[in-house]
Design a protein around this motif. Sequence first.
Motif, PDB file in Angstrom:
ATOM      1  N   ASP A   1       2.421  16.018  -8.752  1.00  0.00           N
ATOM      2  CA  ASP A   1       2.934  14.645  -8.845  1.00  0.00           C
ATOM      3  C   ASP A   1       4.022  14.405  -7.794  1.00  0.00           C
ATOM      4  OD1 ASP A   1       1.223  14.191 -10.936  1.00  0.00           O
ATOM      5  OD2 ASP A   1       2.732  14.484 -12.502  1.00  0.00           O
ATOM      6  N   ALA A   2       4.907  15.401  -7.610  1.00  0.00           N
ATOM      7  CA  ALA A   2       5.979  15.261  -6.618  1.00  0.00           C
ATOM      8  C   ALA A   2       5.405  15.130  -5.213  1.00  0.00           C
ATOM      9  CB  ALA A   2       6.933  16.450  -6.706  1.00  0.00           C
ATOM     10  N   VAL A   3       4.419  15.957  -4.890  1.00  0.00           N
ATOM     11  CA  VAL A   3       3.780  15.891  -3.574  1.00  0.00           C
ATOM     12  C   VAL A   3       3.108  14.541  -3.369  1.00  0.00           C
ATOM     13  CG1 VAL A   3       1.917  16.836  -2.158  1.00  0.00           C
ATOM     14  CG2 VAL A   3       3.498  18.374  -3.332  1.00  0.00           C
ATOM     15  N   ALA A   4       2.458  14.019  -4.418  1.00  0.00           N
ATOM     16  CA  ALA A   4       1.778  12.727  -4.312  1.00  0.00           C
ATOM     17  C   ALA A   4       2.782  11.611  -4.031  1.00  0.00           C
ATOM     18  CB  ALA A   4       1.008  12.429  -5.595  1.00  0.00           C
ATOM     19  N   VAL A   5       3.956  11.674  -4.654  1.00  0.00           N
ATOM     20  CA  VAL A   5       4.998  10.665  -4.418  1.00  0.00           C
ATOM     21  C   VAL A   5       5.440  10.708  -2.954  1.00  0.00           C
ATOM     22  CG1 VAL A   5       7.388  10.034  -4.930  1.00  0.00           C
ATOM     23  CG2 VAL A   5       5.809  10.537  -6.788  1.00  0.00           C
ATOM     24  N   VAL A   6       5.644  11.917  -2.428  1.00  0.00           N
ATOM     25  CA  VAL A   6       6.083  12.052  -1.038  1.00  0.00           C
ATOM     26  C   VAL A   6       4.979  11.602  -0.081  1.00  0.00           C
ATOM     27  CG1 VAL A   6       6.838  13.679   0.728  1.00  0.00           C
ATOM     28  CG2 VAL A   6       7.713  13.874  -1.597  1.00  0.00           C
ATOM     29  N   GLU A   7       3.732  11.875  -0.404  1.00  0.00           N
ATOM     30  CA  GLU A   7       2.633  11.439   0.458  1.00  0.00           C
ATOM     31  C   GLU A   7       2.583   9.919   0.564  1.00  0.00           C
ATOM     32  OE1 GLU A   7      -0.597  15.098  -0.063  1.00  0.00           O
ATOM     33  OE2 GLU A   7      -0.661  13.353  -1.409  1.00  0.00           O
ATOM     34  N   ARG A   8       2.756   9.235  -0.573  1.00  0.00           N
ATOM     35  CA  ARG A   8       2.768   7.759  -0.539  1.00  0.00           C
ATOM     36  C   ARG A   8       3.976   7.248   0.246  1.00  0.00           C
ATOM     37  NH1 ARG A   8       1.252   8.499  -5.988  1.00  0.00           N
ATOM     38  NH2 ARG A   8       3.388   8.069  -6.669  1.00  0.00           N
ATOM     39  N   TYR A   9       5.120   7.869   0.005  1.00  0.00           N
ATOM     40  CA  TYR A   9       6.349   7.470   0.694  1.00  0.00           C
ATOM     41  C   TYR A   9       6.223   7.691   2.199  1.00  0.00           C
ATOM     42  CZ  TYR A   9      11.162   8.173   2.356  1.00  0.00           C
ATOM     43  OH  TYR A   9      12.326   8.151   3.061  1.00  0.00           O
ATOM     44  N   ALA A  10       5.714   8.850   2.601  1.00  0.00           N
ATOM     45  CA  ALA A  10       5.553   9.151   4.024  1.00  0.00           C
ATOM     46  C   ALA A  10       4.560   8.197   4.676  1.00  0.00           C
ATOM     47  CB  ALA A  10       5.112  10.602   4.206  1.00  0.00           C
ATOM     48  N   ALA A  11       3.522   7.810   3.938  1.00  0.00           N
ATOM     49  CA  ALA A  11       2.562   6.847   4.477  1.00  0.00           C
ATOM     50  C   ALA A  11       3.239   5.499   4.730  1.00  0.00           C
ATOM     51  CB  ALA A  11       1.391   6.682   3.506  1.00  0.00           C
ATOM     52  N   ASP A  12       4.134   5.084   3.841  1.00  0.00           N
ATOM     53  CA  ASP A  12       4.865   3.827   4.029  1.00  0.00           C
ATOM     54  C   ASP A  12       5.783   3.908   5.242  1.00  0.00           C
ATOM     55  OD1 ASP A  12       3.678   2.664   1.801  1.00  0.00           O
ATOM     56  OD2 ASP A  12       5.209   3.401   0.434  1.00  0.00           O
ATOM     57  N   VAL A  13       6.408   5.075   5.442  1.00  0.00           N
ATOM     58  CA  VAL A  13       7.255   5.267   6.614  1.00  0.00           C
ATOM     59  C   VAL A  13       6.407   5.200   7.881  1.00  0.00           C
ATOM     60  CG1 VAL A  13       8.743   6.907   7.829  1.00  0.00           C
ATOM     61  CG2 VAL A  13       8.960   6.636   5.356  1.00  0.00           C
ATOM     62  N   THR A  14       5.235   5.787   7.828  1.00  0.00           N
ATOM     63  CA  THR A  14       4.356   5.837   9.000  1.00  0.00           C
ATOM     64  C   THR A  14       3.933   4.442   9.447  1.00  0.00           C
ATOM     65  OG1 THR A  14       3.524   8.012   8.374  1.00  0.00           O
ATOM     66  CG2 THR A  14       2.163   6.707   9.870  1.00  0.00           C
ATOM     67  N   VAL A  15       3.593   3.579   8.510  1.00  0.00           N
ATOM     68  CA  VAL A  15       3.132   2.231   8.875  1.00  0.00           C
ATOM     69  C   VAL A  15       4.293   1.251   9.006  1.00  0.00           C
ATOM     70  CG1 VAL A  15       0.906   2.602   7.786  1.00  0.00           C
ATOM     71  CG2 VAL A  15       2.746   1.553   6.457  1.00  0.00           C
ATOM     72  N   GLY A  16       5.527   1.708   8.740  1.00  0.00           N
ATOM     73  CA  GLY A  16       6.683   0.835   8.881  1.00  0.00           C
ATOM     74  C   GLY A  16       6.834  -0.187   7.782  1.00  0.00           C
ATOM     75  N   ASP A  17       6.361   0.126   6.567  1.00  0.00           N
ATOM     76  CA  ASP A  17       6.516  -0.779   5.421  1.00  0.00           C
ATOM     77  C   ASP A  17       7.929  -0.617   4.865  1.00  0.00           C
ATOM     78  OD1 ASP A  17       6.423  -2.247   3.092  1.00  0.00           O
ATOM     79  OD2 ASP A  17       4.458  -1.517   2.473  1.00  0.00           O
ATOM     80  N   VAL A  18       8.857  -1.374   5.441  1.00  0.00           N
ATOM     81  CA  VAL A  18      10.272  -1.205   5.110  1.00  0.00           C
ATOM     82  C   VAL A  18      10.541  -1.497   3.641  1.00  0.00           C
ATOM     83  CG1 VAL A  18      12.595  -2.078   5.575  1.00  0.00           C
ATOM     84  CG2 VAL A  18      11.015  -1.651   7.465  1.00  0.00           C
TER      85      VAL A  18
END
Length: 320
Positions: free
Chosen positions: A62-79
């Motif tokens: 679950d922790a890894v999944a949260v970071v994956e979603r967060y990192a994806a938002d950082v990657t696309v610049g979804d501030v």
Amino acid sequence: MSAPMPDFEMPEAASERRGRWLRLPRGPRARRILGIGVVAAVLAALAIVGVPALVDQQRGRDAVAVVERYAADVTVGDVDAVVAAQSPDATQASDALLRDDLLTPAAPFAVDDVELLALQGTRAIVRVHHTIGPDDGASIVELVHRGGEWRIAEGLLGIAQVPHGLALALGDEALAGRAWLLPGRYSLEPVTIGVVDLRSNPFVVVPGERVDVFALAWPTMEGSSVAYTAVEAFVAQHRAACGDACSVLGADTGVPPSLEWDLDLASHSGTMTATITTEAPSANAEAMGPITASFVDFDVVLADDLQSLTVTPASPVAAP
């Protein structure tokens, strides 16, 4: 006549006597009882060893999944999504550049892999492997379990120390200072304000770290023409003061002076060094002496609106 012999009975074998105690019950009912006992023993073993491990494995996923979603938002610049996952600390830096989207990466941040490093109680540590342009690296994301879900405690945002010149070029002097930014490689193309051109050197914002940004400011052609006029006036005054004895700023070589600027836009002041190439006088009227280079410092004052500047010698002309 002798008495008849009593019937002789063979004694039970020892193994048969032990079997009365060791023999397992038989029949369907007995097998059910045995099966229930085995299941109970397995469940007891899982309760002691297996279930906590399975729970931790799920929590880690679950922790890894949260970071994956967060990192994806950082990657696309979804501030908005990034800020929702990790609220920037206003005591550490301003989030004005992050939210106003005034500065966007020229080379974006890309995530290559996410892995769980540690899980202990309500805290988890996850490593993110990433690339920024041609450079690869890894950053640590820390999470805390709060309110039934994992939350980002230390994330992927970086902090840039924004100088006054860059803030001015971005259109808001108040932006100077520490500012949160998405990770990536940034640069600012030249911006002209009055008699000054502004730009920043390319810089890289690394997750979880702070980078100092350097802004360059130099005069436009209009500002430089003011400087050349000031240098010419200084040379003329020096030659008038020393007459034919000028050994430093002697005969004109026709080479224009080179100018080196150091401007502080916050104080609207600075310095300029002129490298002046001349030839020393010679006793032979048809010959010229050696070429010399003189370095003369000037003070620079910029108007508050940066629409004009003045250049004056740092030291007055002195006769030799």
